[in-house]
Write a protein that holds these residues in place. Structure first.
Motif, PDB file in Angstrom:
ATOM      1  N   PHE A   1      11.442  23.294 -22.637  1.00 53.26           N
ATOM      2  CA  PHE A   1      10.243  23.114 -23.447  1.00 53.26           C
ATOM      3  C   PHE A   1      10.638  23.249 -24.912  1.00 53.26           C
ATOM      4  O   PHE A   1      11.666  23.851 -25.238  1.00 53.26           O
ATOM      5  N   PRO A   2       9.816  22.702 -25.815  1.00 55.01           N
ATOM      6  CA  PRO A   2      10.158  22.742 -27.239  1.00 55.01           C
ATOM      7  C   PRO A   2      10.480  24.147 -27.729  1.00 55.01           C
ATOM      8  O   PRO A   2       9.746  25.090 -27.454  1.00 55.01           O
ATOM      9  N   LYS A   3      11.593  24.253 -28.408  1.00 55.58           N
ATOM     10  CA  LYS A   3      12.029  25.506 -29.013  1.00 55.58           C
ATOM     11  C   LYS A   3      12.214  26.617 -27.982  1.00 55.58           C
ATOM     12  O   LYS A   3      12.148  27.793 -28.314  1.00 55.58           O
ATOM     13  N   GLN A   4      12.463  26.233 -26.743  1.00 60.64           N
ATOM     14  CA  GLN A   4      12.725  27.229 -25.714  1.00 60.64           C
ATOM     15  C   GLN A   4      14.059  26.934 -25.036  1.00 60.64           C
ATOM     16  O   GLN A   4      14.690  25.918 -25.287  1.00 60.64           O
ATOM     17  N   SER A   5      14.450  27.848 -24.182  1.00 57.93           N
ATOM     18  CA  SER A   5      15.750  27.714 -23.535  1.00 57.93           C
ATOM     19  C   SER A   5      15.677  26.779 -22.331  1.00 57.93           C
ATOM     20  O   SER A   5      14.613  26.296 -21.963  1.00 57.93           O
TER      21      SER A   5
ATOM     22  N   ILE B   1      17.066  17.958 -18.400  1.00 55.81           N
ATOM     23  CA  ILE B   1      18.508  17.866 -18.622  1.00 55.81           C
ATOM     24  C   ILE B   1      19.237  18.088 -17.303  1.00 55.81           C
ATOM     25  O   ILE B   1      18.889  18.998 -16.544  1.00 55.81           O
ATOM     26  N   CYS B   2      20.234  17.267 -17.053  1.00 60.41           N
ATOM     27  CA  CYS B   2      21.048  17.486 -15.866  1.00 60.41           C
ATOM     28  C   CYS B   2      22.448  17.921 -16.290  1.00 60.41           C
ATOM     29  O   CYS B   2      22.870  17.700 -17.428  1.00 60.41           O
ATOM     30  N   SER B   3      23.132  18.558 -15.384  1.00 62.02           N
ATOM     31  CA  SER B   3      24.536  18.879 -15.601  1.00 62.02           C
ATOM     32  C   SER B   3      25.285  18.634 -14.301  1.00 62.02           C
ATOM     33  O   SER B   3      24.680  18.607 -13.225  1.00 62.02           O
TER      34      SER B   3
ATOM     35  N   HIS C   1       1.704  14.778 -14.381  1.00 54.15           N
ATOM     36  CA  HIS C   1       0.542  15.181 -15.172  1.00 54.15           C
ATOM     37  C   HIS C   1       1.027  15.623 -16.549  1.00 54.15           C
ATOM     38  O   HIS C   1       2.218  15.908 -16.739  1.00 54.15           O
ATOM     39  N   PRO C   2       0.134  15.694 -17.515  1.00 58.15           N
ATOM     40  CA  PRO C   2       0.550  16.049 -18.881  1.00 58.15           C
ATOM     41  C   PRO C   2       1.372  17.335 -18.960  1.00 58.15           C
ATOM     42  O   PRO C   2       2.276  17.437 -19.786  1.00 58.15           O
ATOM     43  N   GLU C   3       1.090  18.280 -18.095  1.00 58.88           N
ATOM     44  CA  GLU C   3       1.859  19.547 -18.141  1.00 58.88           C
ATOM     45  C   GLU C   3       3.303  19.375 -17.680  1.00 58.88           C
ATOM     46  O   GLU C   3       4.127  20.285 -17.858  1.00 58.88           O
ATOM     47  N   ASP C   4       3.613  18.215 -17.104  1.00 60.39           N
ATOM     48  CA  ASP C   4       5.000  17.930 -16.713  1.00 60.39           C
ATOM     49  C   ASP C   4       5.805  17.373 -17.877  1.00 60.39           C
ATOM     50  O   ASP C   4       7.031  17.199 -17.767  1.00 60.39           O
TER      51      ASP C   4
ATOM     52  N   THR D   1      33.638  23.740 -14.731  1.00 55.93           N
ATOM     53  CA  THR D   1      32.752  23.706 -15.887  1.00 55.93           C
ATOM     54  C   THR D   1      31.617  22.757 -15.613  1.00 55.93           C
ATOM     55  O   THR D   1      31.783  21.754 -14.913  1.00 55.93           O
ATOM     56  N   GLN D   2      30.475  23.067 -16.180  1.00 56.90           N
ATOM     57  CA  GLN D   2      29.351  22.140 -16.108  1.00 56.90           C
ATOM     58  C   GLN D   2      29.356  21.255 -17.347  1.00 56.90           C
ATOM     59  O   GLN D   2      29.514  21.744 -18.464  1.00 56.90           O
ATOM     60  N   TYR D   3      29.167  19.969 -17.130  1.00 52.43           N
ATOM     61  CA  TYR D   3      29.059  19.011 -18.217  1.00 52.43           C
ATOM     62  C   TYR D   3      27.617  18.516 -18.238  1.00 52.43           C
ATOM     63  O   TYR D   3      27.064  18.146 -17.208  1.00 52.43           O
ATOM     64  N   PHE D   4      27.064  18.519 -19.433  1.00 54.18           N
ATOM     65  CA  PHE D   4      25.641  18.247 -19.552  1.00 54.18           C
ATOM     66  C   PHE D   4      25.348  16.812 -19.974  1.00 54.18           C
ATOM     67  O   PHE D   4      26.083  16.214 -20.759  1.00 54.18           O
ATOM     68  N   GLY D   5      24.262  16.295 -19.442  1.00 52.81           N
ATOM     69  CA  GLY D   5      23.764  15.007 -19.882  1.00 52.81           C
ATOM     70  C   GLY D   5      23.002  15.154 -21.188  1.00 52.81           C
ATOM     71  O   GLY D   5      22.722  16.269 -21.628  1.00 52.81           O
ATOM     72  N   PRO D   6      22.626  14.039 -21.776  1.00 52.18           N
ATOM     73  CA  PRO D   6      21.941  14.078 -23.069  1.00 52.18           C
ATOM     74  C   PRO D   6      20.460  14.420 -22.962  1.00 52.18           C
ATOM     75  O   PRO D   6      19.810  14.671 -23.975  1.00 52.18           O
ATOM     76  N   GLY D   7      19.938  14.426 -21.739  1.00 53.32           N
ATOM     77  CA  GLY D   7      18.531  14.768 -21.565  1.00 53.32           C
ATOM     78  C   GLY D   7      17.625  13.560 -21.507  1.00 53.32           C
ATOM     79  O   GLY D   7      17.965  12.470 -21.994  1.00 53.32           O
ATOM     80  N   THR D   8      16.473  13.739 -20.897  1.00 54.27           N
ATOM     81  CA  THR D   8      15.434  12.710 -20.800  1.00 54.27           C
ATOM     82  C   THR D   8      14.115  13.316 -21.260  1.00 54.27           C
ATOM     83  O   THR D   8      13.679  14.340 -20.723  1.00 54.27           O
ATOM     84  N   ARG D   9      13.521  12.683 -22.243  1.00 50.20           N
ATOM     85  CA  ARG D   9      12.217  13.153 -22.753  1.00 50.20           C
ATOM     86  C   ARG D   9      11.117  12.475 -21.961  1.00 50.20           C
ATOM     87  O   ARG D   9      10.992  11.251 -22.000  1.00 50.20           O
ATOM     88  N   LEU D  10      10.345  13.244 -21.209  1.00 48.81           N
ATOM     89  CA  LEU D  10       9.225  12.693 -20.433  1.00 48.81           C
ATOM     90  C   LEU D  10       7.911  13.071 -21.109  1.00 48.81           C
ATOM     91  O   LEU D  10       7.654  14.248 -21.389  1.00 48.81           O
ATOM     92  N   THR D  11       7.108  12.060 -21.364  1.00 52.64           N
ATOM     93  CA  THR D  11       5.770  12.270 -21.911  1.00 52.64           C
ATOM     94  C   THR D  11       4.762  11.664 -20.958  1.00 52.64           C
ATOM     95  O   THR D  11       4.843  10.469 -20.648  1.00 52.64           O
ATOM     96  N   VAL D  12       3.848  12.477 -20.471  1.00 52.48           N
ATOM     97  CA  VAL D  12       2.829  12.008 -19.537  1.00 52.48           C
ATOM     98  C   VAL D  12       1.492  11.980 -20.274  1.00 52.48           C
ATOM     99  O   VAL D  12       1.038  13.003 -20.803  1.00 52.48           O
ATOM    100  N   LEU D  13       0.897  10.791 -20.305  1.00 57.66           N
ATOM    101  CA  LEU D  13      -0.354  10.643 -21.060  1.00 57.66           C
ATOM    102  C   LEU D  13      -1.572  10.949 -20.195  1.00 57.66           C
ATOM    103  O   LEU D  13      -1.524  10.816 -18.970  1.00 57.66           O
TER     104      LEU D  13
END
Lengths: 118, 110
Positions: free
Chosen positions: A39-43, A93-95, A85-88, A106-118
């Motif tokens: 989540f934004p600004k969270q771990s 991020i996958c690794s 739903h919007p709360e999703d 070692t875990q290698y991380f992907g760049p992430g996917t931003r999901l926005t549910v309207l």
């Protein structure tokens, strides 16, 4: 070096639809892949661990029927958010880990996917 | 259950000053500790792990089991060190699931 890709990098969908996110290890075989949510600004919060050819292990509080994980090959894992739903809305991020022995895995991380549910 | 605590959300230092990013953990067994870094608009990447006992980009971290800490240190901060730093813990090695701290944003000012 080991590279992990994610597709798509961002997605916008309507409430009630399902969204599939792919995670690929491009130059190594990943015995284990992990899915995180941020989540934004969270771990990063671990959602589930998936091993090739077996059912994913979900963390406490994560609905396995809502977040479907498939790890069909050693280079591909998919996360499907069902009936989104919007709360999703979040950053997913996958690794991937190769499963090297000797304490050097070692875990290698992907760049992430931003999901926005309207 | 394991837990990782990073008490500072933001750490601002001047270029050339020493840096210490704090990390404390709770776990009853023998965990493996890591520091991950995320530069602006880039993916998370491993900075260092305690079993390697190496210095990466001038950063070092020592596992203190008595204080259950794994603080990240660098004697002289550089502008390019500005990034988000996450301390993480795993049980059984780096290929196992990671528990992350909340992260510390390091800002190095000129």
């Amino acid at each position: 070096g080991a590279v992990v890709s994610q597709h798509p990098s961002w997605v916008i969908c309507k409430s009630g639809t399902s969204v599939k996110i792919e995670c690929r290890s491009l130059d190594f075989q990943a015995t284990t892949m992990f899915w995180y949510r941020q989540f934004p600004k969270q771990s990063l919060m671990l959602m589930a661990t998936s091993n090739e050819g077996s059912k994913a292990t979900y963390e406490q509080g994560v609905e396995k029927d809502k977040f479907l994980i498939n790890h069909a090959s050693l280079t591909l894992s998919t996360l499907t958010v069902t009936s989104a739903h919007p709360e999703d809305s979040s950053f997913y991020i996958c690794s991937a880990a190769s499963g090297r022995a000797g304490g050097t895995d070692t875990q290698y991380f992907g760049p992430g996917t931003r999901l926005t549910v309207l | 259950a394991q837990r990782v605590t990073q008490p500072e959300k933001l750490l601002s230092v001047f270029k050339g000053a020493p840096v210490e990013l704090k990390c404390n953990y709770s776990y009853s067994g023998s965990p493996e500790l890591f520091w991950y870094v995320q530069y602006s608009r880039q993916r998370l990447q491993l900075l260092l792990r305690h079993i390697s006992r190496e210095s990466i980009k001038g950063f070092t971290a020592d596992l203190n089991k008595g204080e259950t800490s794994f603080h990240l240190k660098k004697p002289f901060a550089q502008e390019e060190d500005s990034a988000m730093y996450y301390c993480a813990l795993s049980v059984g090695g780096g290929g196992n699931k990671l528990t992350f701290g909340t992260g510390t944003q390091l800002k190095v000012e000129l």
